[in-house]
Design a protein around this motif. Structure first.
Motif: not given
Length: 118
Positions: A16-21, A34-41, A53-66
Motif C-alpha cells: 500500500r503506497a502512494k506513488i509520486v512522480y 525519509a532518511y533523516k526520519k528513518r522512515s521507509s521509501s 547530501y553526502g550519502i551515496s544512494i548505493l549505501n541505502l538499503p535495497r529492496a529485494v524484488i522477485d
C-alpha cells in the motif's frame, strides 16, 4: 514511460503506497527527508548514483524484488546514421562500432558523476 508500470509492480508486491512522480530536486529532498526520519521509501530512479547530501544512494538499503515482478532489464542500443561515414564522420562511425558500455563502466561513470558533481 513508467506511468502505469510502477503502479503495476507495487500492486504485484502487495504494497500500500502512494506513488509520486518527481524531478531530481524533489527526489533528492524527499529521499533525504525519509532518511533523516528513518522512515521507509521505495524509490525507482533513472538518475545516476548521485550523492544525496553526502550519502551515496548505493549505501541505502535495497529492496529485494522477485525478478518476475520487477521491470525487465533495458538494453542500450547504438544508432548510427549510415551516411555519417561519407560526411566527414568516419571517426564517429568507428567509435560507435567499437563502443561498449559494461555495467562496471556504468558504475564508474556514476562514481565520477558524484566526484565532479557534473
Amino acid at each position: 514511460y513508467d506511468e502505469g508500470k510502477v503502479e503495476a509492480v507495487v500492486e504485484k508486491l502487495g504494497i500500500r503506497a502512494k506513488i509520486v512522480y518527481v524531478g531530481q530536486k524533489a527526489h533528492t529532498s524527499q529521499l533525504w527527508t525519509a532518511y533523516k526520519k528513518r522512515s521507509s521509501s521505495l524509490v525507482y530512479s533513472y538518475y545516476p548514483n548521485t550523492n544525496q547530501y553526502g550519502i551515496s544512494i548505493l549505501n541505502l538499503p535495497r529492496a529485494v524484488i522477485d525478478p518476475q515482478l520487477d521491470f525487465k532489464p533495458q538494453q542500450l542500443r547504438k544508432l548510427v546514421w549510415p551516411g555519417l561515414a561519407n560526411n566527414r564522420g568516419a571517426d564517429a562511425v568507428e567509435f560507435a562500432k567499437n563502443f561498449d558500455l559494461l555495467l562496471s563502466d556504468q558504475s564508474e561513470l556514476s562514481r565520477l558523476y558524484d566526484l565532479f558533481e557534473d
